[in-house]
Write a protein that holds these residues in place. Structure first.
Motif, PDB file in Angstrom:
ATOM      1  N   SER A 179      23.863  -2.810 -26.372  1.00  0.00           N
ATOM      2  CA  SER A 179      24.170  -1.353 -27.091  1.00  0.00           C
ATOM      3  C   SER A 179      22.857  -1.024 -28.032  1.00  0.00           C
ATOM      4  O   SER A 179      22.645  -0.041 -28.070  1.00  0.00           O
ATOM      5  CB  SER A 179      25.240  -1.429 -27.864  1.00  0.00           C
ATOM      6  OG  SER A 179      25.360  -2.210 -28.910  1.00  0.00           O
ATOM      7  N   SER A 180      21.926  -2.063 -28.228  1.00  0.00           N
ATOM      8  CA  SER A 180      20.868  -1.864 -28.913  1.00  0.00           C
ATOM      9  C   SER A 180      19.964  -3.185 -28.951  1.00  0.00           C
ATOM     10  O   SER A 180      20.315  -4.173 -28.345  1.00  0.00           O
ATOM     11  CB  SER A 180      21.139  -1.930 -30.485  1.00  0.00           C
ATOM     12  OG  SER A 180      21.576  -3.153 -31.113  1.00  0.00           O
ATOM     13  N   LYS A 181      18.593  -2.851 -29.020  1.00  0.00           N
ATOM     14  CA  LYS A 181      17.694  -4.079 -28.925  1.00  0.00           C
ATOM     15  C   LYS A 181      18.184  -5.129 -29.880  1.00  0.00           C
ATOM     16  O   LYS A 181      18.082  -6.330 -29.528  1.00  0.00           O
ATOM     17  CB  LYS A 181      16.262  -3.486 -29.176  1.00  0.00           C
ATOM     18  CG  LYS A 181      15.272  -4.595 -29.018  1.00  0.00           C
ATOM     19  CD  LYS A 181      13.823  -4.021 -29.342  1.00  0.00           C
ATOM     20  CE  LYS A 181      12.676  -5.024 -28.990  1.00  0.00           C
ATOM     21  NZ  LYS A 181      12.879  -6.387 -29.542  1.00  0.00           N
ATOM     22  N   ALA A 182      18.395  -5.002 -30.956  1.00  0.00           N
ATOM     23  CA  ALA A 182      18.820  -5.985 -32.053  1.00  0.00           C
ATOM     24  C   ALA A 182      20.008  -6.760 -31.558  1.00  0.00           C
ATOM     25  O   ALA A 182      19.932  -8.027 -31.796  1.00  0.00           O
ATOM     26  CB  ALA A 182      19.337  -5.109 -33.462  1.00  0.00           C
ATOM     27  N   GLU A 183      21.061  -5.895 -30.750  1.00  0.00           N
ATOM     28  CA  GLU A 183      22.188  -6.567 -30.398  1.00  0.00           C
ATOM     29  C   GLU A 183      21.838  -7.757 -29.250  1.00  0.00           C
ATOM     30  O   GLU A 183      22.121  -8.838 -29.207  1.00  0.00           O
ATOM     31  CB  GLU A 183      23.368  -5.842 -29.929  1.00  0.00           C
ATOM     32  CG  GLU A 183      24.595  -6.565 -29.644  1.00  0.00           C
ATOM     33  CD  GLU A 183      25.636  -5.597 -28.948  1.00  0.00           C
ATOM     34  OE1 GLU A 183      26.682  -5.781 -29.082  1.00  0.00           O
ATOM     35  OE2 GLU A 183      25.033  -4.625 -28.234  1.00  0.00           O
ATOM     36  N   GLY A 184      20.862  -7.236 -28.203  1.00  0.00           N
ATOM     37  CA  GLY A 184      20.465  -7.889 -27.232  1.00  0.00           C
ATOM     38  C   GLY A 184      19.606  -9.304 -27.761  1.00  0.00           C
ATOM     39  O   GLY A 184      19.876 -10.303 -27.258  1.00  0.00           O
ATOM     40  N   ILE A 235      15.672   1.823 -19.574  1.00  0.00           N
ATOM     41  CA  ILE A 235      16.255   0.212 -19.025  1.00  0.00           C
ATOM     42  C   ILE A 235      14.700   0.011 -18.237  1.00  0.00           C
ATOM     43  O   ILE A 235      14.610  -1.186 -18.123  1.00  0.00           O
ATOM     44  CB  ILE A 235      17.375   0.379 -18.110  1.00  0.00           C
ATOM     45  CG1 ILE A 235      17.745  -0.996 -17.694  1.00  0.00           C
ATOM     46  CG2 ILE A 235      17.393   1.177 -17.026  1.00  0.00           C
ATOM     47  CD1 ILE A 235      19.204  -1.381 -17.060  1.00  0.00           C
ATOM     48  N   THR A 236      14.313   0.871 -17.681  1.00  0.00           N
ATOM     49  CA  THR A 236      13.010   0.740 -16.618  1.00  0.00           C
ATOM     50  C   THR A 236      12.081   0.216 -17.668  1.00  0.00           C
ATOM     51  O   THR A 236      11.348  -0.593 -17.357  1.00  0.00           O
ATOM     52  CB  THR A 236      12.588   1.824 -15.914  1.00  0.00           C
ATOM     53  OG1 THR A 236      13.542   2.301 -14.999  1.00  0.00           O
ATOM     54  CG2 THR A 236      11.343   1.770 -15.287  1.00  0.00           C
ATOM     55  N   PHE A 237      11.641   0.713 -18.732  1.00  0.00           N
ATOM     56  CA  PHE A 237      10.674   0.394 -19.688  1.00  0.00           C
ATOM     57  C   PHE A 237      11.225  -1.105 -20.112  1.00  0.00           C
ATOM     58  O   PHE A 237      10.280  -1.744 -20.146  1.00  0.00           O
ATOM     59  CB  PHE A 237      10.748   1.258 -20.758  1.00  0.00           C
ATOM     60  CG  PHE A 237       9.887   2.526 -20.625  1.00  0.00           C
ATOM     61  CD1 PHE A 237       8.431   2.592 -20.258  1.00  0.00           C
ATOM     62  CD2 PHE A 237      10.560   3.888 -20.694  1.00  0.00           C
ATOM     63  CE1 PHE A 237       7.772   3.707 -20.025  1.00  0.00           C
ATOM     64  CE2 PHE A 237       9.738   5.145 -20.520  1.00  0.00           C
ATOM     65  CZ  PHE A 237       8.518   4.991 -20.266  1.00  0.00           C
ATOM     66  N   ALA A 238      12.371  -1.298 -20.444  1.00  0.00           N
ATOM     67  CA  ALA A 238      12.603  -2.913 -20.866  1.00  0.00           C
ATOM     68  C   ALA A 238      12.568  -3.782 -19.931  1.00  0.00           C
ATOM     69  O   ALA A 238      12.090  -4.790 -20.160  1.00  0.00           O
ATOM     70  CB  ALA A 238      14.105  -2.695 -21.276  1.00  0.00           C
ATOM     71  N   LEU A 239      12.884  -3.476 -18.712  1.00  0.00           N
ATOM     72  CA  LEU A 239      12.638  -4.224 -17.334  1.00  0.00           C
ATOM     73  C   LEU A 239      11.093  -4.573 -17.342  1.00  0.00           C
ATOM     74  O   LEU A 239      10.679  -5.641 -17.162  1.00  0.00           O
ATOM     75  CB  LEU A 239      13.206  -3.494 -16.177  1.00  0.00           C
ATOM     76  CG  LEU A 239      12.933  -4.405 -14.882  1.00  0.00           C
ATOM     77  CD1 LEU A 239      13.754  -5.739 -14.890  1.00  0.00           C
ATOM     78  CD2 LEU A 239      13.352  -3.688 -13.577  1.00  0.00           C
TER      79      LEU A 239
END
Length: 287
Positions: free
Chosen positions: A194-199, A249-253
């Motif tokens: 749900s957030s970068k911090a959670e991930g 999500i594409t940027f994160a991938l």
């Protein structure tokens, strides 16, 4: 004589270039988005110039061709039973990605005849010669046969979500593989955060447990956010990384792919022992 011939072929392949690396994508439980990740991850790798083949190993539930909107007419079972050749297995995907549909052919590794196993090794040897990366999209959970393959591959990418059960299952999967092969390299990703911090927290928790209880360091590749682009792309039967190139999500991938390729360049090359390990497992199981 057969072993000598196979070893000679492998030496010849190494002389003409490094063998492709075998990588398995796994999860401790289903429903974590593993196949969608595998398909998008391999597609981005192919776009970056890595000659990549994605092999759907989710026996009986394989869906890579569905995610790509492709109709396939041959799978691994067809090849093992002599109904098609190796080249007939390979289908075209996006960005120059190649993929192979699963079948029931890998369901009972230890029950195969030597002839069937030799055909599989012939195919895998061809893939290692022709591709930089062989990516196995494994079924959820673990069976004796899938764990044997996981023991043989060079590296493993583990997908978890932030759910406690998914975290526990991901750790258990890595622990089991580690007990069989302590030198195995693990890459860890959190999906649907749900957030970068959670991930990041999820990945950190699993990494900490691996190092504290097993003394094993894993490579953290980061996390992928919950993103409506995923469900939209699944319905459209296209990779989200292509259909929605500007999505979160594409940027994160792409950042995950960057970290992965950088780690490959920074890590001292070990050379692939995939085929040799597969042979050892098979003949030990028949002994």
């Amino acid at each position: 004589m057969r072993d000598q011939a196979e070893n000679l072929r492998l030496r010849m392949l190494k002389e003409h270039g490094e063998l492709g690396k075998s990588i398995a994508v796994v999860s401790g439980k289903g429903g974590v988005g593993k196949s969608n990740f595998s398909m998008n991850f391999s597609s981005v790798l192919a776009a970056k110039g890595k000659k990549t083949i994605l092999i759907d190993m989710d026996i009986g539930m394989g869906n890579i061709h569905i995610l790509l909107g492709k109709t396939i007419h041959s799978n691994l079972q067809d090849y093992l039973e002599g109904r098609c050749g190796v080249s007939d297995l390979i289908h075209e995907g996006p960005n120059g990605l190649h993929f192979i549909s699963g079948g029931s052919g890998l369901n009972h590794l230890m029950d195969w005849s030597e002839r069937s196993f030799a055909k599989l090794m012939e195919a895998f040897e061809y893939f290692q010669k022709e591709y930089d990366i062989i990516l196995f999209d494994m079924g959820a959970g673990a069976t004796r046969e899938s764990l044997d393959l996981l023991t043989a591959v060079d590296e493993i990418i583990v997908i978890s979500t932030t759910e406690p059960t998914s975290i526990t299952d991901a750790y258990s999967m890595m622990k089991f593989i580690f007990m069989k092969d302590p030198d195995k390299d693990f890459y860890l990703i959190c999906n649907r955060a749900s957030s970068k911090a959670e991930g990041d927290e999820t990945v950190s928790r699993i990494s900490f447990a691996m190092e504290k209880f097993l003394g094993k360091k894993v490579f953290s590749l980061g996390s992928l956010p919950e993103d409506p682009a995923v469900s939209k792309s699944v319905k459209a039967q296209q990779p989200f990384s292509i259909l929605y190139p500007q999505s979160d999500i594409t940027f994160a991938l792409k950042e995950i792919v960057r970290k992965f390729t950088n780690s490959q360049e920074e890590t001292q090359p070990k050379g692939s022992k995939f085929l040799q390990k597969m042979k050892t497992i098979f003949f030990k199981g028949r002994g």
